[in-house]
Write an enzyme that holds these catalytic residues in place. Structure first.
Site, PDB file in Angstrom:
ATOM      1  N   GLY A  79      41.438 -25.670   1.580  1.00  0.00           N
ATOM      2  CA  GLY A  79      40.543 -26.823   1.493  1.00  0.00           C
ATOM      3  C   GLY A  79      39.108 -26.363   1.314  1.00  0.00           C
ATOM      4  O   GLY A  79      38.512 -26.520   0.252  1.00  0.00           O
ATOM      5  N   ARG A 123      28.069 -30.291  11.219  1.00  0.00           N
ATOM      6  CA  ARG A 123      28.525 -28.928  11.455  1.00  0.00           C
ATOM      7  C   ARG A 123      27.520 -28.072  12.235  1.00  0.00           C
ATOM      8  O   ARG A 123      27.920 -27.339  13.145  1.00  0.00           O
ATOM      9  CB  ARG A 123      28.888 -28.240  10.141  1.00  0.00           C
ATOM     10  CG  ARG A 123      30.078 -28.872   9.428  1.00  0.00           C
ATOM     11  CD  ARG A 123      30.554 -28.032   8.250  1.00  0.00           C
ATOM     12  NE  ARG A 123      31.215 -26.824   8.724  1.00  0.00           N
ATOM     13  CZ  ARG A 123      30.688 -25.623   8.700  1.00  0.00           C
ATOM     14  NH1 ARG A 123      29.463 -25.434   8.218  1.00  0.00           N
ATOM     15  NH2 ARG A 123      31.355 -24.580   9.164  1.00  0.00           N
ATOM     16  N   TYR A 171      29.329 -26.977  15.541  1.00  0.00           N
ATOM     17  CA  TYR A 171      29.848 -25.606  15.505  1.00  0.00           C
ATOM     18  C   TYR A 171      28.763 -24.540  15.558  1.00  0.00           C
ATOM     19  O   TYR A 171      29.072 -23.361  15.413  1.00  0.00           O
ATOM     20  CB  TYR A 171      30.622 -25.378  14.199  1.00  0.00           C
ATOM     21  CG  TYR A 171      31.776 -26.295  13.935  1.00  0.00           C
ATOM     22  CD1 TYR A 171      32.842 -26.403  14.828  1.00  0.00           C
ATOM     23  CD2 TYR A 171      31.828 -27.051  12.764  1.00  0.00           C
ATOM     24  CE1 TYR A 171      33.902 -27.241  14.559  1.00  0.00           C
ATOM     25  CE2 TYR A 171      32.894 -27.886  12.486  1.00  0.00           C
ATOM     26  CZ  TYR A 171      33.934 -27.978  13.387  1.00  0.00           C
ATOM     27  OH  TYR A 171      34.999 -28.797  13.125  1.00  0.00           O
ATOM     28  N   CYS A 203      18.196 -39.813  17.251  1.00  0.00           N
ATOM     29  CA  CYS A 203      17.623 -39.642  18.587  1.00  0.00           C
ATOM     30  C   CYS A 203      18.505 -38.778  19.467  1.00  0.00           C
ATOM     31  O   CYS A 203      19.129 -39.249  20.445  1.00  0.00           O
ATOM     32  CB  CYS A 203      17.383 -41.014  19.228  1.00  0.00           C
ATOM     33  SG  CYS A 203      16.012 -41.890  18.464  1.00  0.00           S
ATOM     34  N   TYR A 236      33.918 -30.518   4.863  1.00  0.00           N
ATOM     35  CA  TYR A 236      33.624 -30.952   6.233  1.00  0.00           C
ATOM     36  C   TYR A 236      32.188 -31.432   6.374  1.00  0.00           C
ATOM     37  O   TYR A 236      31.554 -31.244   7.410  1.00  0.00           O
ATOM     38  CB  TYR A 236      33.949 -29.827   7.229  1.00  0.00           C
ATOM     39  CG  TYR A 236      35.376 -29.376   7.101  1.00  0.00           C
ATOM     40  CD1 TYR A 236      36.424 -30.183   7.536  1.00  0.00           C
ATOM     41  CD2 TYR A 236      35.691 -28.170   6.488  1.00  0.00           C
ATOM     42  CE1 TYR A 236      37.738 -29.791   7.375  1.00  0.00           C
ATOM     43  CE2 TYR A 236      37.006 -27.770   6.327  1.00  0.00           C
ATOM     44  CZ  TYR A 236      38.025 -28.580   6.771  1.00  0.00           C
ATOM     45  OH  TYR A 236      39.329 -28.193   6.606  1.00  0.00           O
TER      46      TYR A 236
END
Length: 414
Positions: free
Chosen positions: A276, A313, A317, A343, A372
């Site tokens: 992917g 992301r 992560y 915020c 993603y």
């Protein structure tokens, strides 16, 4: 290939200046290269050579209908993990006979829809799931092809949120218990037990853990065949990583698949692989406009109109994305945090990043955002989701309109 390059100080995606897209489509905006997506898919497909195979694009990486249609027309199969992804693939013209249904929590309605569509195989993750598919296949008057997803207990050496091949993870069954599970599964008369599946994680930069898992799966298949099981296909997962930093080294698709094919040689197996990120990741950017510059204490901030709701992301992560000015200026660099309007202190796209000086109105391209990115976006802070654009050679088109405020409240009742 890297579809992004400067030409006369302007940043291009393929043959289109990104500033032109931002001016007409607005920001934030995801932009994808059709050429790069197809080249990456074909690199997988061609690397298998004469080895029987199906390259099943992992829909969860980027599920836009325009991209799914592009891949379907190129002959791709699809790896899905939900009924919604099944709906998208079928709507985009995907061949149901090339669909594999993965995922640890398939529902009755999702399995029913997949059986009705006539998908190729269910990658099953537990014995209760096998029993449910057997019962539903009986109602449909068919036999459902299944493969058990085995957990080889291999460390994928990736972020722990996207590692899936250890016994502590929710995915699959313990490979040491697999033979007993296959033997019990034979009691289900409405199942065709013809495969073994394995997937150890995502963003894998080193092929060695994958090959270790492949070796364990093939050893299991040998044992199952000796016991009389007609195992015809091996689903070897996906997960090959992409270079988020310019200095990152990644294995080539051709060398990665060559190592798999060497192990598959002479076994009479149909191989399935589910890439992917490595198909769409580097093919996309997120365009964003600078709103303000701000200094607080010893921190310098560049506030942009994209936020964690557009690209989560970095916050989720601690992921790194290279950031390039859409107009190359040669201005001196300084260390800044690139942050959005949401915020939350966790709303950042980059921290302590050396960037050329940019001013309000300037545009930035957040690179390697094709996977993603939009699929994990949300309406947090009641922010409409971004537009998506597909570049095809020297032209481009919007493949998802920017959401409106009316879209935000559709379906709600006062």
């Amino acid at each position: 290939m890297n579809p992004i390059a400067y030409r006369e100080r302007a940043l291009f995606l393929d043959q289109v200046p990104l500033a032109d897209i931002a001016a007409k489509a607005g920001t934030p905006c995801y932009v994808y290269s059709a050429q790069a997506i197809l080249e990456n898919y074909r690199a997988y497909d061609e690397a298998f050579g004469s080895q029987p195979h199906t390259v099943c694009y992992a829909v969860k990486a980027n599920s836009n209908l325009g991209i799914l249609k592009l891949l379907a027309q190129a002959g791709a199969g699809f790896d899905i993990v939900s009924g919604g992804e099944l709906y998208r693939v079928l709507k985009a013209g995907g061949d149901p006979k090339k669909i594999v249904f993965s995922g640890v929590g398939k529902t009755v309605s999702e399995i029913d829809a997949a059986l009705t569509a006539g998908i190729y195989v269910f990658n099953c993750e537990s014995e209760p799931e096998l029993a449910l598919i057997d019962a539903l296949a009986h109602r449909h008057g068919i036999q459902a092809r299944v493969a058990m997803r085995v957990n080889p207990d291999v460390d994928a050496a990736t972020h722990h949120y996207i590692s899936t091949g250890r016994l502590a993870h929710k995915f699959g069954i313990d490979i040491s218990e697999a033979e007993a599970v296959y033997e019990r599964a034979c009691q289900n008369e409405n199942l065709l037990i013809e495969g073994v599946s394995c997937h150890i994680g995502s963003q894998l930069m080193n092929p060695e853990p994958v090959m270790e898992a492949v070796d364990r799966v093939l050893t299991l298949i040998d044992r199952l065949r000796m016991k009389g099981f007609d195992i015809r296909h091996a689903d070897l997962g996906g997960g090959l990583g992409v270079a988020y930093k310019p200095e990152d080294a990644t294995p080539t698709i051709s060398s990665f698949i060559a190592q798999m094919c060497e192990r598959l040689k002479g076994r009479g197996l149909h191989a399935t692989i589910e890439p992917g990120r490595s198909i769409v990741g580097a093919a996309g950017v997120l365009l964003t406009r600078v709103l303000y510059r701000k200094t607080t204490g010893d921190k310098n901030f560049v506030v942009v109109d994209a936020a964690m709701n557009d690209l989560i992301r970095p916050a989720l992560y601690s992921a790194y994305h290279d950031i390039l000015p859409v107009r190359e200026t040669g201005a001196p660099k300084s260390k800044v945090d690139v942050v959005g309007p949401v915020c939350e202190t966790g709303d950042f796209l980059a921290k302590d990043r050396e960037l050329p000086e940019v001013m309000p109105g300037d545009m930035l391209a957040i690179c390697t955002a094709g996977a993603y990115g939009f699929v994990q976006s949300s309406n947090y802070n009641s922010r409409p989701r971004a537009a998506e654009v597909l570049v095809e050679e020297n032209s481009w088109r919007v493949i998802r309109k920017r959401e409106t405020y009316e879209d935000l409240v559709r379906g709600e009742v006062e």
